[in-house]
Design an enzyme around this catalytic site. Structure first.
Site, PDB file in Angstrom:
ATOM      1  CG  HIS A  40      14.095  11.203  38.394  1.00  0.00           C
ATOM      2  ND1 HIS A  40      13.921  12.254  37.528  1.00  0.00           N
ATOM      3  CD2 HIS A  40      13.841  10.066  37.685  1.00  0.00           C
ATOM      4  CE1 HIS A  40      13.581  11.773  36.339  1.00  0.00           C
ATOM      5  NE2 HIS A  40      13.515  10.455  36.404  1.00  0.00           N
TER       6      HIS A  40
ATOM      7  CD  GLU B 164      15.654  14.342  39.991  1.00  0.00           C
ATOM      8  OE1 GLU B 164      14.465  14.699  40.040  1.00  0.00           O
ATOM      9  OE2 GLU B 164      16.193  13.923  38.943  1.00  0.00           O
TER      10      GLU B 164
ATOM     11  NE  ARG C 281      16.904   9.370  35.164  1.00  0.00           N
ATOM     12  CZ  ARG C 281      16.470  10.599  34.875  1.00  0.00           C
ATOM     13  NH1 ARG C 281      16.864  11.619  35.605  1.00  0.00           N
ATOM     14  NH2 ARG C 281      15.643  10.796  33.876  1.00  0.00           N
TER      15      ARG C 281
ATOM     16  CG  HIS D 195      11.783  16.121  38.095  1.00  0.00           C
ATOM     17  ND1 HIS D 195      12.265  14.886  37.735  1.00  0.00           N
ATOM     18  CD2 HIS D 195      10.432  16.054  37.926  1.00  0.00           C
ATOM     19  CE1 HIS D 195      11.261  14.101  37.359  1.00  0.00           C
ATOM     20  NE2 HIS D 195      10.127  14.795  37.462  1.00  0.00           N
TER      21      HIS D 195
ATOM     22  CD  GLU E  65      14.480  19.107  35.994  1.00  0.00           C
ATOM     23  OE1 GLU E  65      15.233  18.853  36.950  1.00  0.00           O
ATOM     24  OE2 GLU E  65      14.137  18.260  35.147  1.00  0.00           O
TER      25      GLU E  65
HETATM   26  O1  0X9 Z   1      14.540  13.865  32.343  1.00  0.00           O
HETATM   27  C1  0X9 Z   1      13.658  14.016  33.180  1.00  0.00           C
HETATM   28  O2  0X9 Z   1      12.894  13.113  33.515  1.00  0.00           O
HETATM   29  C2  0X9 Z   1      13.497  15.384  33.846  1.00  0.00           C
HETATM   30  N1  0X9 Z   1      14.777  15.926  34.164  1.00  0.00           N
HETATM   31  S1  0X9 Z   1      15.675  15.233  35.341  1.00  0.00           S
HETATM   32  O3  0X9 Z   1      16.982  15.814  35.299  1.00  0.00           O
HETATM   33  N2  0X9 Z   1      15.069  15.601  36.748  1.00  0.00           N
HETATM   34  O4  0X9 Z   1      15.678  13.828  35.173  1.00  0.00           O
HETATM   35  C3  0X9 Z   1      12.815  16.329  32.886  1.00  0.00           C
HETATM   36  C4  0X9 Z   1      11.554  15.807  32.256  1.00  0.00           C
HETATM   37  C5  0X9 Z   1      10.882  16.871  31.447  1.00  0.00           C
HETATM   38  N3  0X9 Z   1      10.380  16.339  30.231  1.00  0.00           N
HETATM   39  C6  0X9 Z   1       9.079  16.001  30.102  1.00  0.00           C
HETATM   40  N4  0X9 Z   1       8.240  16.257  31.043  1.00  0.00           N
HETATM   41  N5  0X9 Z   1       8.702  15.410  29.000  1.00  0.00           N
HETATM   42 ZN    ZN Z   2      14.153  14.229  37.877  1.00  0.00          ZN
END
Ligand code: 0X9
Ligand code: ZN
Ligand code: ZN
Length: 426
Positions: A179, A182, A235, A306, A383
């Site tokens: 992303h 980030e 993003r 992330h 995260e």
């Molecule tokens: O939504 C996302 O891709 C991730 N959060 S972010 O705020 N960095 O965009 C979390 C993804 C976690 N979910 C899975 N791995 N399925």
């Molecule tokens: Zn992310």
């Protein structure tokens, strides 16, 4: 038209459109604010998400089980207020002016750039990261090895570094900056590379030398460059769409694993979580998948960096009714990471759980693809800092503390994996 009325007209255009372009061509976020919106029902959530999807005036920053973090343009504030009332949810501001944060980040970068180009008191550009990487590879030619995942849509090289002190080590793959906005992720990944090569600390030496590290500091290279040069809040990838004027795909929804199921991604090209026209439509993600699948026998652990929220998330992303076979182990390993971070004096806490359980349904993400399709039994999304005070625009003074947390966290995570038998050669 007189100059003054032209300027007034221009001011109106700028106000109406919200974000304006500054002199250096970068999008400005003057008086954009970010709100935490607490919802109670799924209807409220879908309504709010629909509402922000197509809009230049709204941007989804983050969501959790019961919160949406929304960035609002100053011009759309009254509309936002009436929607909040209509939906009957509560909203609290946590960033008053996004541009102020971007400005102080710029200042810190400028100040740090004066005494040398690369470092961890500022956020580095892709060119700076790659130049630094070349220096590292030249300094440690026997321990390090450069690898290339492939080319991005805009033709940039996606680079990685392998660190290996000896044969027959278990492997850890780190994916970072999938992303674009980030930035803390590539700052942390590069700091870890440096520690693995230079630290004299006993714990770090053991960690570095007894595992093979495959680290991709910036996966979404086009998006990352775009956040530096045009839009700090970008993003997605930068590939245009055939069916819309909106650009880019959420690369963390583009892997071929339960792709687009259970509302785990959007089919709207304008949405932040657009899954793409088909799985692996993004060359960056295809390249990553090719590399991982041809090296899967060497990868025991995969970590995807992330921000933000301070969470460790494990599979599954497509369902919260079923859990992966080794879920208990995954929780124990995550706990080891969280406990280690908490043992540091910073007072940072991490929560953990399955992606769909703790956060929301997300399909086609790296870790789910690695787990479901490639047999990587230990895979987490991490995260990093913070929980929303600064969000994506985390001041550079946080880089080293965050990276130290990642280091002790990963050390504890790897220890626990060893104990549970996940580091055997495959
Ligand atoms: O939504 C996302 O891709 C991730 N959060 S972010 O705020 N960095 O965009 C979390 C993804 C976690 N979910 C899975 N791995 N399925
Ligand atoms: Zn992310
Ligand atoms: Zn499925």
């Amino acid at each position: 038209m007189s100059l003054i009325s032209f300027l007034i007209a221009l001011a109106f255009v700028v106000l109406a459109q919200g974000a304006s372009v500054g002199q250096d061509e970068r999008l400005r976020y003057d008086n954009y604010s970010v709100y935490k919106v607490k919802f109670e029902t799924q209807e409220q959530r879908s309504f709010l998400k629909k509402f922000v999807e197509d809009r230049d005036n709204f941007r989804l920053w983050q969501e959790t089980k019961d919160e949406l973090h929304l960035m609002i343009s100053p011009g759309a504030f009254s509309e936002f207020e009436s929607q909040i009332q209509k939906t009957n949810v509560s909203a609290k501001v946590f960033i008053g002016n996004v541009q102020e944060l971007i400005d102080s980040e710029d200042e810190a970068n400028l100040k740090a750039s004066r005494d040398g180009s690369f470092g961890w008191t500022k956020y580095n550009s892709l060119a700076e990261i790659y130049e630094w990487l070349d220096g590292i590879l030249a300094t440690y030619p026997t321990i390090t090895e450069s690898f290339v995942l492939g080319q991005s849509y805009e033709g940039r090289t996606i680079r990685g570094i392998k660190i290996s002190y000896k044969a027959n080590n278990p492997g850890v793959f780190i994916e970072s900056n999938i992303h674009a906005r980030e930035w803390i992720t590539s700052a942390t990944a590069t700091w870890l590379i440096n520690e693995f090569l230079t630290s004299t600390d006993e714990l770090v030496r053991n960690l570095a030398e007894n595992h093979d590290w495959y680290i991709v500091p910036v996966l979404n290279v086009d998006g990352f460059v775009y956040t530096h040069e045009k839009d700090r809040m970008w993003r997605k990838t930068r590939q245009p769409s055939d069916i819309s004027t909106c650009v880019g795909v959420d690369p963390n929804r583009n892997y071929d694993s339960h792709w687009m199921e259970s509302n785990g991604a959007s089919s709207n090209p304008c949405a932040e979580d657009y899954g793409g026209p088909n799985p692996f439509s993004e060359p960056e993600i295809q390249a990553m998948a090719d590399y991982v699948s041809s090296n899967k026998d060497k990868i025991n652990v995969l970590l995807a960096f992330h921000s933000y929220s301070q969470l460790l998330l494990s599979p599954y992303g497509h369902t919260d009714e079923e859990f992966p076979p080794n879920f208990d182990d995954l929780m124990e390993v995550a706990k080891a990471y969280a406990d280690a971070v908490e043992s540091l004096p910073y007072g940072t806490t991490y929560r953990y759980g399955s992606s769909a359980g703790v956060l929301y349904f997300a399909t086609g993400a790296t870790i789910d693809w690695a787990y479901n399709e490639q047999g990587v039994e230990i895979s987490y999304t991490i995260e990093f800092r913070d929980t929303g005070r600064y969000g994506f625009i985390l001041p550079p003074v946080h880089i080293i503390p965050n990276a130290e947390e990642a280091l002790v966290g990963i050390a504890a995570l790897i220890d626990k994996c060893q104990e549970l038998g996940y580091l055997e050669l495959k």
